[in-house]
Design a protein around this motif. Structure first.
Motif, PDB file in Angstrom:
ATOM      1  N   PHE A  73     -21.344   5.261  36.005  1.00  0.00           N
ATOM      2  CA  PHE A  73     -20.959   6.331  36.911  1.00  0.00           C
ATOM      3  C   PHE A  73     -20.565   5.794  38.292  1.00  0.00           C
ATOM      4  N   TYR A  74     -21.107   4.657  38.677  1.00  0.00           N
ATOM      5  CA  TYR A  74     -20.870   4.120  40.018  1.00  0.00           C
ATOM      6  C   TYR A  74     -19.386   3.852  40.248  1.00  0.00           C
ATOM      7  N   GLY A  75     -18.905   4.290  41.425  1.00  0.00           N
ATOM      8  CA  GLY A  75     -17.562   3.911  41.848  1.00  0.00           C
ATOM      9  C   GLY A  75     -16.422   4.734  41.303  1.00  0.00           C
ATOM     10  N   GLN A  76     -16.706   5.896  40.693  1.00  0.00           N
ATOM     11  CA  GLN A  76     -15.612   6.705  40.174  1.00  0.00           C
ATOM     12  C   GLN A  76     -15.991   8.189  40.162  1.00  0.00           C
ATOM     13  N   TRP A  77     -14.972   9.032  40.353  1.00  0.00           N
ATOM     14  CA  TRP A  77     -15.155  10.459  40.137  1.00  0.00           C
ATOM     15  C   TRP A  77     -15.177  10.724  38.635  1.00  0.00           C
ATOM     16  N   VAL A  78     -16.091  11.564  38.201  1.00  0.00           N
ATOM     17  CA  VAL A  78     -16.138  11.970  36.799  1.00  0.00           C
ATOM     18  C   VAL A  78     -16.186  13.493  36.736  1.00  0.00           C
ATOM     19  N   THR A  79     -15.575  14.021  35.693  1.00  0.00           N
ATOM     20  CA  THR A  79     -15.553  15.468  35.487  1.00  0.00           C
ATOM     21  C   THR A  79     -16.366  15.806  34.258  1.00  0.00           C
ATOM     22  N   LEU A  80     -17.431  16.542  34.467  1.00  0.00           N
ATOM     23  CA  LEU A  80     -18.275  17.007  33.368  1.00  0.00           C
ATOM     24  C   LEU A  80     -17.894  18.444  33.041  1.00  0.00           C
ATOM     25  N   ARG A  81     -17.631  18.689  31.766  1.00  0.00           N
ATOM     26  CA  ARG A  81     -17.392  20.060  31.301  1.00  0.00           C
ATOM     27  C   ARG A  81     -18.430  20.396  30.240  1.00  0.00           C
ATOM     28  N   VAL A  82     -19.104  21.513  30.417  1.00  0.00           N
ATOM     29  CA  VAL A  82     -20.118  21.989  29.483  1.00  0.00           C
ATOM     30  C   VAL A  82     -19.717  23.390  29.031  1.00  0.00           C
ATOM     31  N   TRP A  83     -19.624  23.585  27.724  1.00  0.00           N
ATOM     32  CA  TRP A  83     -19.382  24.920  27.181  1.00  0.00           C
ATOM     33  C   TRP A  83     -20.625  25.357  26.407  1.00  0.00           C
ATOM     34  N   VAL A  84     -21.038  26.582  26.662  1.00  0.00           N
ATOM     35  CA  VAL A  84     -22.167  27.179  25.951  1.00  0.00           C
ATOM     36  C   VAL A  84     -21.637  28.329  25.109  1.00  0.00           C
ATOM     37  N   GLU A  85     -22.025  28.363  23.866  1.00  0.00           N
ATOM     38  CA  GLU A  85     -21.601  29.391  22.922  1.00  0.00           C
ATOM     39  C   GLU A  85     -22.815  30.183  22.473  1.00  0.00           C
ATOM     40  N   ASN A  86     -22.711  31.511  22.593  1.00  0.00           N
ATOM     41  CA  ASN A  86     -23.778  32.411  22.145  1.00  0.00           C
ATOM     42  C   ASN A  86     -25.116  32.063  22.775  1.00  0.00           C
ATOM     43  N   ASP A  87     -25.088  31.506  23.973  1.00  0.00           N
ATOM     44  CA  ASP A  87     -26.303  31.137  24.721  1.00  0.00           C
ATOM     45  C   ASP A  87     -27.176  30.118  23.999  1.00  0.00           C
ATOM     46  N   GLU A  88     -26.641  29.440  22.958  1.00  0.00           N
ATOM     47  CA  GLU A  88     -27.516  28.573  22.174  1.00  0.00           C
ATOM     48  C   GLU A  88     -26.866  27.278  21.694  1.00  0.00           C
ATOM     49  N   TRP A  89     -25.563  27.144  21.867  1.00  0.00           N
ATOM     50  CA  TRP A  89     -24.876  25.942  21.399  1.00  0.00           C
ATOM     51  C   TRP A  89     -24.165  25.311  22.571  1.00  0.00           C
ATOM     52  N   VAL A  90     -24.464  24.028  22.846  1.00  0.00           N
ATOM     53  CA  VAL A  90     -23.907  23.318  23.991  1.00  0.00           C
ATOM     54  C   VAL A  90     -22.936  22.251  23.503  1.00  0.00           C
ATOM     55  N   ARG A  91     -21.717  22.260  24.056  1.00  0.00           N
ATOM     56  CA  ARG A  91     -20.758  21.177  23.862  1.00  0.00           C
ATOM     57  C   ARG A  91     -20.471  20.537  25.215  1.00  0.00           C
ATOM     58  N   ALA A  92     -20.160  19.245  25.212  1.00  0.00           N
ATOM     59  CA  ALA A  92     -19.943  18.541  26.476  1.00  0.00           C
ATOM     60  C   ALA A  92     -18.769  17.581  26.373  1.00  0.00           C
ATOM     61  N   TRP A  93     -18.039  17.453  27.497  1.00  0.00           N
ATOM     62  CA  TRP A  93     -16.934  16.514  27.637  1.00  0.00           C
ATOM     63  C   TRP A  93     -17.121  15.760  28.952  1.00  0.00           C
ATOM     64  N   ASN A 153     -14.618  13.592  31.514  1.00  0.00           N
ATOM     65  CA  ASN A 153     -13.212  13.239  31.737  1.00  0.00           C
ATOM     66  C   ASN A 153     -12.348  13.621  30.529  1.00  0.00           C
ATOM     67  N   ASP A 154     -12.607  14.816  29.997  1.00  0.00           N
ATOM     68  CA  ASP A 154     -11.871  15.383  28.863  1.00  0.00           C
ATOM     69  C   ASP A 154     -12.088  14.619  27.560  1.00  0.00           C
ATOM     70  N   ILE A 155     -13.059  13.723  27.512  1.00  0.00           N
ATOM     71  CA  ILE A 155     -13.419  13.032  26.271  1.00  0.00           C
ATOM     72  C   ILE A 155     -14.620  13.753  25.656  1.00  0.00           C
ATOM     73  N   TYR A 156     -14.462  14.214  24.420  1.00  0.00           N
ATOM     74  CA  TYR A 156     -15.521  14.988  23.779  1.00  0.00           C
ATOM     75  C   TYR A 156     -16.732  14.109  23.498  1.00  0.00           C
ATOM     76  N   LEU A 157     -17.898  14.562  23.941  1.00  0.00           N
ATOM     77  CA  LEU A 157     -19.135  13.808  23.734  1.00  0.00           C
ATOM     78  C   LEU A 157     -19.861  14.249  22.477  1.00  0.00           C
ATOM     79  N   GLY A 158     -19.965  15.550  22.260  1.00  0.00           N
ATOM     80  CA  GLY A 158     -20.700  16.062  21.113  1.00  0.00           C
ATOM     81  C   GLY A 158     -21.269  17.424  21.420  1.00  0.00           C
ATOM     82  N   SER A 159     -22.116  17.898  20.517  1.00  0.00           N
ATOM     83  CA  SER A 159     -22.708  19.224  20.682  1.00  0.00           C
ATOM     84  C   SER A 159     -24.144  19.217  20.202  1.00  0.00           C
TER      85      SER A 159
END
Length: 415
Positions: free
Chosen positions: A150-170, A172-178
């Motif tokens: 993380f040091y030395g760069q801007w990063v963009t975290l995106r988190v989507w929650v579905e039905n208040d119970e399923w979390v997906r994460a990206w 820098n637009d790279i899909y991490l998982g759910s």
């Protein structure tokens, strides 16, 4: 900046964006500082500067008042987190209730954290469930940063929650998982606000925040109006026939169910060509007797399989719980080579109707019509052009898995 579409919850949609483009100085509502530590400021850049607070005793940090109205929402952050050194440190966004509520607290919250802990490997994004501020109940998921430290760069975290119970994460637009949130930690109204905590030795900067309602990713059930095949197995004991491809030699119809016909170890498959190459397909089946009696012998519903039954997705029942896996060897192997796509098995019982669906690369399991478990990027690991679907069973150490009482296959609208 904010938007509001309709006023009557739950049909309302809302969103809030903050790029901190205002005069430098102390934060003002809808931002507040809660607990110990130094309050954040708006800098001239303009950024939200959240001071380090590694010795906090009560989780002091910044909180944002507003929250989405619906169970399908997103949070996006542009973050500068200049963490370094050997000490374990985190910067976290927690989903909790609003600071404007009397009695806002830390009970049973879900946190998405930037973790720097060189002793345990690369920098990570992790999802935790906290019973209280200092008690981690579960580490639900952890993913190595796909963009390095993380040091030395801007990063963009995106988190989507579905039905208040399923979390997906990206990142820098790279899909991490759910990951699924545990039932006791499920989000909901007044539990969707965001609160930050800098348990690190450096200040953290946020360049922008976007917190918003969004359309559901999982389509409504009416997309499965087109049933293309059904089999109730109500015919003479023996070979299944009826256009099925049987994999293995120890399976057939027994007493109106597709079952093992002898207690001989091995995997068995039953698949057929659906002709569906769009990745919008669903299989439903009724669980036969004793889904947990097989011990280490699992059964499953199969989607996106190739014709040989050596590559596909399977919703596996193992020791009375169902989860999603990817298989990469024959369904006739003992066992097939499986790679779990989630770590959260859901309990099933004899007589349950299980539905396993893939639609636009999302996969999910329903039990008796209720969605229970989701995964993302299904067709990132198995191609949607695999057109076979069906069932699997297995015998292991002389113990058979449950049989299947019936099966139905559907194609999704738009296929």
């Amino acid at each position: 900046m904010s938007f509001l579409i309709r006023r009557n919850v739950p049909r309302a949609w809302a969103g809030w964006r903050d790029n901190f483009n205002r005069p430098a100085g102390p934060i003002t509502p809808p931002w507040v500082h809660l607990g110990d530590g130094t309050p954040a400021i708006i800098t001239a850049d303009p950024f939200l500067k959240i001071p380090a607070n590694p010795w906090s005793t009560n989780g002091g940090g910044e909180s944002y008042q507003w929250q989405p109205f619906t169970p399908n929402f997103g949070l996006e952050l542009d973050v500068w987190y200049p963490v370094e050194g050997l000490a374990g440190q985190t910067f976290a966004a927690y989903f909790t209730n609003s600071w404007s509520m009397i009695g806002a607290d830390w009970r049973n919250v879900v946190g998405v954290r930037f973790l720097h802990q060189p002793a345990s490997g690369p920098d990570k994004i992790i999802v935790n469930e906290f019973e209280n501020l200092w008690t981690v109940k579960n580490v639900r998921a952890q993913w190595n940063s796909p963009v390095g430290g993380f040091y030395g760069q801007w990063v963009t975290l995106r988190v989507w929650v579905e039905n208040d119970e399923w979390v997906r994460a990206w990142l820098n637009d790279i899909y991490l998982g759910s990951v699924m949130i545990s039932p006791d930690f499920k989000l909901g109204p007044d539990r969707r606000c965001v609160r930050f905590f800098t348990a690190c030795l450096c200040d953290v900067y946020i360049r922008s925040l976007n917190h918003y309602d969004r359309p559901a990713s999982v389509p409504p059930k009416n997309v499965w109006a087109n049933q293309i095949f059904a089999d109730d197995f109500e015919r003479t004991d023996g070979a299944v026939g009826n256009g099925w491809t049987q994999i293995g030699t120890n399976n057939g119809i027994v007493n109106g169910a597709w079952s093992l016909i002898a207690a001989a170890d091995g995997g068995q498959g039953l698949i057929r060509d659906t002709g569906i190459s769009t990745g919008r397909v669903r299989v439903e089946a009724t669980v036969g007797q004793n889904p947990d009696a097989g011990g280490d012998a699992e059964s499953g519903l199969v989607l996106c399989s190739n014709a040989a039954g050596t590559q596909g997705l399977s919703a596996n029942i193992f020791q009375g719980h169902i989860h999603v896996a990817q298989y990469s060897s024959s369904l006739g192997d003992n066992p097939p080579t499986m790679t779990d796509r989630d770590g959260n098995g859901i309990a099933v019982q004899a007589g349950d109707t299980i539905a396993f669906s893939v639609y636009n690369s999302l996969a999910w399991i329903e039990i008796n019509g209720v969605p229970k478990l989701y995964i993302g990027d299904a067709n990132g690991v198995v191609p949607k052009t695999n057109t076979y679907a069906g069932l699997r069973i297995r015998c292991n150490k002389g113990k058979p898995s449950n049989p299947w009482n019936d099966v139905r296959i559907f194609t999704g609208l738009g296929s």
